[in-house]
Write an enzyme that holds these catalytic residues in place. Structure first.
Site, PDB file in Angstrom:
ATOM      1  N   THR A 151      -2.346   7.283  -8.502  1.00 43.62           N
ATOM      2  CA  THR A 151      -1.791   5.930  -8.491  1.00 43.62           C
ATOM      3  C   THR A 151      -2.957   4.942  -8.403  1.00 43.62           C
ATOM      4  O   THR A 151      -3.545   4.599  -9.412  1.00 43.62           O
ATOM      5  CB  THR A 151      -0.778   5.739  -7.345  1.00 43.62           C
ATOM      6  N   LYS A 177      -4.034  13.772  -4.563  1.00 46.83           N
ATOM      7  CA  LYS A 177      -4.141  12.339  -4.810  1.00 46.83           C
ATOM      8  C   LYS A 177      -3.972  11.622  -3.492  1.00 46.83           C
ATOM      9  O   LYS A 177      -3.275  12.089  -2.576  1.00 46.83           O
ATOM     10  CB  LYS A 177      -3.121  11.859  -5.835  1.00 46.83           C
ATOM     11  N   THR A 188      -0.581   7.243   0.091  1.00 50.10           N
ATOM     12  CA  THR A 188       0.400   8.296  -0.142  1.00 50.10           C
ATOM     13  C   THR A 188      -0.400   9.519  -0.572  1.00 50.10           C
ATOM     14  O   THR A 188      -1.120   9.461  -1.547  1.00 50.10           O
ATOM     15  CB  THR A 188       1.386   7.845  -1.230  1.00 50.10           C
ATOM     16  N   GLU A 274      -8.637   2.851  -0.732  1.00 47.47           N
ATOM     17  CA  GLU A 274      -8.490   1.645  -1.542  1.00 47.47           C
ATOM     18  C   GLU A 274      -9.532   0.595  -1.159  1.00 47.47           C
ATOM     19  O   GLU A 274      -9.604   0.168  -0.011  1.00 47.47           O
ATOM     20  CB  GLU A 274      -7.078   1.090  -1.388  1.00 47.47           C
ATOM     21  N   ASN A 400      -3.509  -4.313  -2.059  1.00 47.16           N
ATOM     22  CA  ASN A 400      -2.207  -4.138  -1.418  1.00 47.16           C
ATOM     23  C   ASN A 400      -1.401  -5.422  -1.300  1.00 47.16           C
ATOM     24  O   ASN A 400      -0.205  -5.388  -1.015  1.00 47.16           O
ATOM     25  CB  ASN A 400      -2.391  -3.515  -0.036  1.00 47.16           C
ATOM     26  N   THR A 405       4.257  -5.714  -7.221  1.00 48.85           N
ATOM     27  CA  THR A 405       4.471  -6.535  -8.410  1.00 48.85           C
ATOM     28  C   THR A 405       3.332  -6.447  -9.407  1.00 48.85           C
ATOM     29  O   THR A 405       3.423  -7.015 -10.482  1.00 48.85           O
ATOM     30  CB  THR A 405       4.673  -7.994  -8.005  1.00 48.85           C
TER      31      THR A 405
END
Length: 405
Positions: A151, A177, A188, A274, A400, A405
């Site tokens: 992702t 992942k 996740t 991230e 994040n 969106t």
């Protein structure tokens, strides 16, 4: 123990594939993967401890409960979490579709999903492409599969190795992942392990849980335990070793190999947090117990203040002591020492409860390296533990802030 290519397709009898079925608009790389063993497998899994669990987690828990599985179907782009009965049916349809094309019972198929929470999974897109996904299963398919599960990951995560167990060459392969929503507690996070080792389902489950405690569960990126965390292992026995059905040298050899792979994946997930610029490892030695050492280490790498200091290349040892103090892990602050270490060198900043004068410029150089280690030396016992995390950057907030969106 030799590292080899092939990821989850490296062990005998396993093939895999990945395709883009169009789950999320605009994605062009693969988004759905399939792992298949030509023989039935002993299987085990560990799952998120979040009370809110994705429908795929609920289904896979049921399917793996008998210690058997032969395939895994996984999609990215949609977590199928908080989706009610419609989501439950979508997870079941994924298993049924794969089972039909593979000529398996549906309960032999495990299901995983990752992506946005609270949106219904367009399962019909997966069903329409299932025959093609199955037709393309191959040893080379691990390349597409490792991409399909990503992702916000910036790079794929896979490894494989060959070792000797019971006089036979045995292979283990893995892919995972994870980049955000990571505070693994079985983020996740999805992980898949395959092996041709002959091992009973009970011993496979024991090995997986023992390994996870010191590897995956010692990782934190942002303190969020996902609704979808899943780690699955399948063992088809095609290596031909005597079945491992009790503890002993063969079990120890298998666990050692499993720990190697899981440690690699744990570090890869932490390093790819991230927005991360630095992998941060905390090693705690001299603890009263392994559990205490791991609790202390994970508290340090989970602290937002420690993570922010690492981003700023600030040797702020006070934040480390603070994080240890509220961790719940037992230690004696007055007998604690702290150092920082990287390829640029090592610097002691706190010794036996006393702050030290240190070279700030050297500390900055040490903390500027891509991989930084926080070394905590206690005087409470002879046990140790390690945890992995990353720095907290402006980019994490940007990623994040508008993820949905």
């Amino acid at each position: 123990m030799n590292f080899i290519d092939g990821g989850v397709a490296a062990p005998q009898g396993f093939t895999t594939n990945g395709l883009c079925v169009g789950i999320k608009a605009g994605r062009t790389k693969p988004d759905t993967a399939l792992i298949f063993s030509e023989r039935p497998c002993a299987a085990a899994g560990v799952f998120t401890k979040n009370r809110v669990q994705a429908e795929c987690v609920k289904l896979s828990r049921r399917h793996v409960a008998d210690g058997s599985a032969q395939a895994v179907i996984v999609n990215s782009g949609n977590a199928n979490a908080c989706t009610g009965e419609q989501g439950a049916q979508a997870a079941l349809r994924m298993a049924q579709s794969a089972a039909s094309c593979l000529s398996l019972p549906a309960n032999e198929v495990l299901v995983c999903s990752t992506g946005v929470i609270g949106q219904q999974l367009p399962v019909e897109k997966i069903e329409c492409q299932m025959a093609q996904l199955v037709a393309g299963l191959s040893k080379e398919g691990h390349r597409a599969a490792r991409e399909a599960i990503m992702t916000t990951d910036t790079r794929y995560k896979e490894a494989a190795l060959e070792t000797t167990i019971g006089g036979k060459p045995v292979r283990l392969g893995t892919m995972a992942k994870g980049s955000g929503m990571i505070h693994i507690n079985m983020g996740t996070m999805l992980g898949f392990i395959t092996t041709d080792c002959a091992i009973s389902a009970d011993m496979l489950d024991k090995a997986l849980r023992e390994s996870v405690a010191g590897t995956y569960n010692c990782v934190s990126v942002d303190g969020d335990t996902s609704t979808n965390d899943t780690l699955l292992i399948l063992a088809n026995g095609m290596a031909g070793n005597q079945v491992i059905d009790s503890e002993g040298p063969d079990y120890d050899a298998f666990l050692s190999a499993l720990n190697q792979l899981n440690t690699i994946m744990a570090k890869c997930i932490a390093a790819d947090g991230e927005g991360a610029e630095h992998l941060v490892e905390c090693r705690v030695a001299g603890a009263a117990s392994v559990e205490a050492a791991r609790i202390l280490a994970k508290s340090v790498i989970s602290s937002n203040l420690v993570k922010a200091a690492c981003f700023g290349k600030d040797a702020n040892w006070g934040r480390i002591l603070c994080a240890m103090g509220y961790s719940g892990g037992s230690f004696t602050p007055e007998r604690t020492s702290v150092s920082f270490e990287s390829e640029a060198g090592t610097i002691a900043v706190f010794r036996q409860g006393i702050p030290l004068d240190f070279d700030e410029e050297l500390a900055t150089r040490i903390l500027s390296a891509a991989e930084t280690r926080i070394l905590v030396q206690l005087q409470d016992g002879n046990c140790s533990g390690t945890a992995w995390g990353c720095d907290l950057t402006y980019e994490y907030v940007k990623i994040n802030g508008d993820y949905r969106t």
